[in-house]
Scaffold this active site. Structure first.
Site, short mmCIF file in Angstrom:
data_model
loop_
_atom_site.label_atom_id
_atom_site.label_comp_id
_atom_site.label_asym_id
_atom_site.label_seq_id
_atom_site.Cartn_x
_atom_site.Cartn_y
_atom_site.Cartn_z
CB ILE A 1 28.91 -70.29 -55.99
CG1 ILE A 1 27.93 -71.41 -55.62
CG2 ILE A 1 29.49 -70.51 -57.39
CD1 ILE A 1 26.78 -71.60 -56.56
N PRO A 2 32.35 -69.44 -55.17
CG PRO A 2 34.37 -70.58 -55.03
CD PRO A 2 32.89 -70.79 -55.03
CB CYS A 3 31.89 -65.50 -58.71
SG CYS A 3 31.08 -64.41 -57.55
CG HIS A 4 35.89 -64.57 -54.06
ND1 HIS A 4 34.83 -65.35 -53.62
CD2 HIS A 4 37.00 -65.05 -53.45
CE1 HIS A 4 35.29 -66.25 -52.76
NE2 HIS A 4 36.60 -66.09 -52.65
#
Length: 153
Positions: free
Chosen positions: A121-124
């Site tokens: 889950i690409p919070c970056h």
């Protein structure tokens, strides 16, 4: 049933995968614990992360293996993170607007900070409204590395 853990080392650090029947969390940690219970499922998850870090894949095909638990609000934020295309970024404001809660910038940031699935889950991919990187639970240098990787491929 208690969580089992599997540890994998790669160029961004030590990845800890916690699981039962499904994956509970994927995090960066400082050390490997003495109990390291790798299984076919944890290996599959790590292999996809490893391929992502090598630029071999851009999308993950393991969401059905994740047990995504959180409040309805958190889950709506995390779903929006999954929708951010590879190589692109969004702001906290963008996410708040997408979930029809435009004034919830701080709450969006808090939900992003509680994301249990590093990289998957690409919070970056979420940056500040002024274009700066903002915070990241696993060191800003890791966030930079992930964003640079996505620009490269």
């Amino acid at each position: 049933m208690t969580n089992k853990t599997a540890y994998y080392k790669n160029e961004i650090g030590i990845i800890k995968i916690s699981y039962q029947e499904k994956i509970q969390s994927i995090k960066l940690v400082n050390k490997v614990c003495s109990i390291n219970e790798k299984t076919e499922i944890s290996d599959k998850i790590f292999n996809q992360i490893d391929k992502y870090l090598k630029g071999e894949i851009k999308d993950f095909h393991i969401y059905d293996k994740l047990e995504i638990t959180g409040t309805d609000f958190q889950q709506s934020v995390w779903q929006e993170l999954i929708n951010i295309p590879y190589g692109e970024t969004r702001t906290y404001k963008d996410i708040a607007q997408k979930i029809n809660n435009p004034k919830a910038l701080r709450a969006v940031g808090t939900a992003i900070g509680k994301n249990p699935f590093l990289i998957i889950i690409p919070c970056h991919r979420v940056i500040r409204n002024d274009g700066k990187l903002g915070g990241f639970a696993y060191r800003i240098s890791v966030k930079e590395k992930l964003l640079d990787l996505e620009k490269k491929y």
